[in-house]
Write a protein that holds these residues in place. Sequence first.
Motif, PDB file in Angstrom:
ATOM      1  N   UNK A 103      54.523  16.283  37.970  1.00 44.03           N
ATOM      2  CA  UNK A 103      54.231  17.699  38.186  1.00 44.03           C
ATOM      3  C   UNK A 103      52.942  18.060  37.451  1.00 44.03           C
ATOM      4  N   UNK A 104      52.347  19.175  37.859  1.00 45.22           N
ATOM      5  CA  UNK A 104      51.183  19.721  37.148  1.00 45.22           C
ATOM      6  C   UNK A 104      51.699  20.699  36.112  1.00 45.22           C
ATOM      7  N   UNK A 105      51.433  20.408  34.860  1.00 43.43           N
ATOM      8  CA  UNK A 105      51.902  21.268  33.783  1.00 43.43           C
ATOM      9  C   UNK A 105      50.843  21.331  32.684  1.00 43.43           C
ATOM     10  N   UNK A 106      50.965  22.363  31.856  1.00 44.94           N
ATOM     11  CA  UNK A 106      49.963  22.618  30.826  1.00 44.94           C
ATOM     12  C   UNK A 106      50.635  22.718  29.463  1.00 44.94           C
ATOM     13  N   UNK A 107      49.941  22.224  28.438  1.00 49.31           N
ATOM     14  CA  UNK A 107      50.454  22.335  27.079  1.00 49.31           C
ATOM     15  C   UNK A 107      49.369  22.882  26.162  1.00 49.31           C
ATOM     16  N   UNK A 108      49.758  23.244  24.955  1.00 48.83           N
ATOM     17  CA  UNK A 108      48.892  23.737  23.872  1.00 48.83           C
ATOM     18  C   UNK A 108      48.223  25.063  24.244  1.00 48.83           C
ATOM     19  N   UNK A 109      47.272  25.037  25.168  1.00 48.51           N
ATOM     20  CA  UNK A 109      46.537  26.250  25.523  1.00 48.51           C
ATOM     21  C   UNK A 109      46.082  26.162  26.978  1.00 48.51           C
ATOM     22  N   UNK A 110      46.290  27.232  27.730  1.00 45.71           N
ATOM     23  CA  UNK A 110      45.862  27.232  29.118  1.00 45.71           C
ATOM     24  C   UNK A 110      45.412  28.646  29.490  1.00 45.71           C
ATOM     25  N   UNK A 111      44.358  28.728  30.302  1.00 43.05           N
ATOM     26  CA  UNK A 111      43.841  30.008  30.762  1.00 43.05           C
ATOM     27  C   UNK A 111      43.903  30.091  32.290  1.00 43.05           C
ATOM     28  N   UNK A 112      44.369  31.236  32.782  1.00 42.66           N
ATOM     29  CA  UNK A 112      44.381  31.529  34.205  1.00 42.66           C
ATOM     30  C   UNK A 112      43.387  32.671  34.453  1.00 42.66           C
ATOM     31  N   UNK A 113      42.612  32.577  35.535  1.00 43.62           N
ATOM     32  CA  UNK A 113      41.559  33.564  35.805  1.00 43.62           C
ATOM     33  C   UNK A 113      41.714  34.123  37.213  1.00 43.62           C
ATOM     34  N   UNK A 114      41.648  35.452  37.297  1.00 44.20           N
ATOM     35  CA  UNK A 114      41.730  36.125  38.596  1.00 44.20           C
ATOM     36  C   UNK A 114      40.613  37.159  38.696  1.00 44.20           C
ATOM     37  N   UNK A 115      39.819  37.058  39.724  1.00 46.32           N
ATOM     38  CA  UNK A 115      38.759  38.048  39.939  1.00 46.32           C
ATOM     39  C   UNK A 115      39.323  39.223  40.727  1.00 46.32           C
ATOM     40  N   UNK A 116      38.932  40.445  40.314  1.00 47.92           N
ATOM     41  CA  UNK A 116      39.364  41.661  41.001  1.00 47.92           C
ATOM     42  C   UNK A 116      38.129  42.488  41.364  1.00 47.92           C
ATOM     43  N   UNK A 117      38.230  43.193  42.468  1.00 48.92           N
ATOM     44  CA  UNK A 117      37.154  44.074  42.916  1.00 48.92           C
ATOM     45  C   UNK A 117      37.668  45.510  42.957  1.00 48.92           C
ATOM     46  N   UNK A 118      36.952  46.390  42.237  1.00 46.59           N
ATOM     47  CA  UNK A 118      37.395  47.771  42.125  1.00 46.59           C
ATOM     48  C   UNK A 118      37.162  48.520  43.417  1.00 46.59           C
ATOM     49  N   UNK A 119      38.133  49.303  43.828  1.00 46.13           N
ATOM     50  CA  UNK A 119      38.003  50.238  44.945  1.00 46.13           C
ATOM     51  C   UNK A 119      37.969  51.671  44.444  1.00 46.13           C
ATOM     52  N   UNK A 120      38.443  51.861  43.219  1.00 48.00           N
ATOM     53  CA  UNK A 120      38.414  53.163  42.551  1.00 48.00           C
ATOM     54  C   UNK A 120      37.564  53.023  41.297  1.00 48.00           C
ATOM     55  N   UNK A 121      36.377  53.618  41.263  1.00 53.26           N
ATOM     56  CA  UNK A 121      35.479  53.426  40.113  1.00 53.26           C
ATOM     57  C   UNK A 121      36.028  53.987  38.805  1.00 53.26           C
ATOM     58  N   UNK A 122      37.023  54.871  38.891  1.00 51.49           N
ATOM     59  CA  UNK A 122      37.599  55.454  37.674  1.00 51.49           C
ATOM     60  C   UNK A 122      38.717  54.602  37.074  1.00 51.49           C
ATOM     61  N   UNK A 123      39.063  53.530  37.753  1.00 53.15           N
ATOM     62  CA  UNK A 123      40.149  52.682  37.258  1.00 53.15           C
ATOM     63  C   UNK A 123      39.753  51.984  35.959  1.00 53.15           C
ATOM     64  N   UNK A 124      40.669  51.992  34.977  1.00 53.08           N
ATOM     65  CA  UNK A 124      40.386  51.300  33.712  1.00 53.08           C
ATOM     66  C   UNK A 124      41.515  50.364  33.298  1.00 53.08           C
ATOM     67  N   UNK A 125      42.690  50.488  33.937  1.00 52.65           N
ATOM     68  CA  UNK A 125      43.856  49.705  33.509  1.00 52.65           C
ATOM     69  C   UNK A 125      44.391  48.868  34.669  1.00 52.65           C
ATOM     70  N   UNK A 126      44.595  47.597  34.406  1.00 53.43           N
ATOM     71  CA  UNK A 126      45.209  46.695  35.381  1.00 53.43           C
ATOM     72  C   UNK A 126      46.469  46.100  34.755  1.00 53.43           C
ATOM     73  N   UNK A 127      47.581  46.224  35.478  1.00 55.14           N
ATOM     74  CA  UNK A 127      48.862  45.699  34.996  1.00 55.14           C
ATOM     75  C   UNK A 127      49.176  44.399  35.739  1.00 55.14           C
ATOM     76  N   UNK A 128      49.511  43.365  34.965  1.00 60.29           N
ATOM     77  CA  UNK A 128      49.821  42.055  35.546  1.00 60.29           C
ATOM     78  C   UNK A 128      51.162  41.588  34.999  1.00 60.29           C
ATOM     79  N   UNK A 129      51.988  41.098  35.894  1.00 54.79           N
ATOM     80  CA  UNK A 129      53.304  40.583  35.496  1.00 54.79           C
ATOM     81  C   UNK A 129      53.346  39.084  35.770  1.00 54.79           C
ATOM     82  N   UNK A 130      53.823  38.292  34.812  1.00 51.19           N
ATOM     83  CA  UNK A 130      53.919  36.852  34.994  1.00 51.19           C
ATOM     84  C   UNK A 130      55.367  36.413  34.793  1.00 51.19           C
TER      85      UNK A 130
END
Length: 656
Positions: A103-130
């Motif tokens: 399997x593909x698995x990660x140990x010690x330290x791992x970073x996940x990256x997601x690019x987002x594009x704003x549709x509302x210029x006043x937005x300042x908070x993004x909520x993410x659930x994992x």
Amino acid sequence: MTNRIKLLFSFLAIGISLCTFGQILQPVEWDSKIEKVSETEYDVILKASIDKGWYIYSQKSSGGFAPTTIFEFKNKEGNYETVGETIEPIVPPKYDKIFEEDVIKFDVLVEFKQRVKLLNPDLNLIEVYVEYQTCNDEKCIPGDYTFNVTLDGSEIQIEEATVDQRSQQLSAELDLNIKGWDKYKAQTVEEQSDFSIFILGFLGGLIALLTPCVFPMIPLTVSFFTKSSGDSKKGMFNSILYGVFIFLIYALLSIPFHLLDSLDPGILNNISTNVTLNIIFFIIFIGFAFSFFGYYELTLPQSWSAAMDSKANRIGGFIGIFFMALTLAIVSFSCTGPILGTLLGSSLTADGGARQLTMGMSGFGLALALPFTLFAMFPKWLNSLPKSGGWLNTVKVVLGFIELGLALKFLSNADLVEHWGLLKREVFIGLWILIALGLVLYLFGKIKFPHDGPIAKLSKIRITTAILCLAFAIYLIPGLTNTKYANLKLLSGFPPPLFYSLYDKTSECPLDLNCYKDLEVGLAQAKQQDKPILLDFTGWACVNCRKMEEQVWSTSDVYEILSEDYVIISLYVDDKKKLPKDKQFQYLRQNGTVKAIETVGDKWATLQTINFQNNSQPYYVLLNHDLELLNTTNAYEPDADAFYDWLKIGLDNFNE
């Protein structure tokens, strides 16, 4: 199949690993940061710091049973859109001992990256659930985390839970500052093998097969698959798939209880000792019993089965077969429901909780599914099946008597926790004797129920079952006495403890041993008598605690060392006796939530969690007067010799 569904399926594969939920483990810590790409695009970076020896898994399925990590970007109002997939490091697959696959698995330290594009210029908070699972080479723990990521890097002001100074002081008193952890690492002994729970569930499924709602369906369903397709191989495959879906339907029913367990590891223990719920279970089981006796039928709404049957006929293919399996589960509920209720109630009032429920439900589903698969593979076997008849109703009535006996267990749990004194040990055993004798009379045709027909001749199976029930009633009779034979070891954990008796006992402790139910009083006695301490975290409704006391503590060597060389401090974590008002307080957990300490059980359960990072019972700790460990901690240990050796090592270390 979505990742969320795959995660649910993975819970089935790791049911055996969930035995560690009694321990408070958090091997993964999450953090986040934001990187600005342009005026409208940002990279959200989610970082997991993982303890040594632990792993989390890729978002991509390996195609086997290993879980996947799932990120959900909360965007209900459409203020932004995600660009592409969530990026993770590219690493080669590794062999995983838990899932026995690469399997593909990660140990010690791992970073996940997601690019987002704003549709509302006043937005300042993004909520993410994992949602994720973290595993080492022995066990797995499900987890989840919610990120609140600000685009300008500012901190979110979250109101923290607080408690007053008095609560802080009383909370501090629960920390015993146990010494010696560096020398003795805590161990957890599995309370009951998952395989044995699986087998019990499997037996329950076999019993369900012999009921009028299920048994006649076997030849009808197998014939449908083998004849309707016109292709024997395809018919066999469809029948096997039908059985697989039956298994999955029942196994997946336990998943919500794992989610409860992961939110609060003590929640299932609270359910098991909750007086109201135990009384509700008692009433439900009485209802199940009279349903099996034939006075009425418990069924799910007919519209459910009609809807499922309609979808099965309309859709066809794999999905249609799934709906056929779901239809069977619904229409057979009047017979399988009470058996499933028994499994559910017994699991939630046992110490294994969700883990045991998964194993039991999986065994039940497998037993129910097997005939549809086996008879499709070997259709000639259908000719050997007995014909439907009155014997199916006899099976239901026998199950009704069993439901009556189990109902008393739930009432007994409530009685023990609240100390009502309604079902003392002898009363409980006496009622079981009456139920067993009632079943004997029924099997010999002396008692009739609504759906029973005339008995021309008693079958050998009926006579043999009656004799076994009579033997069971005779075995119970010594339990009514005040003698050494009253300890019915084969039933330890089901009747109330020996000291909860109509007879006068020298103490309210197991086996008339001297014990103390208050920590301070017990510590003072240990110092005065210059003896080591056996700290016994137990429960009134704890089945395995009774098994330990009546099967292990009662052996001569263990009893002698406990009575002569140890001071026993028994702390009942489910004791509902209210603490004095000046002793009640609010405890601030590490996760920021507040727990009200209002009862004696609340206090001892929290003390166990704080000092030993464990909330399962039984749980045993050997200490000296300075609260130093004398040996590893111990749990359910059915081997009396091993438990004696453990006590002896602790005593030798104390004397040294």
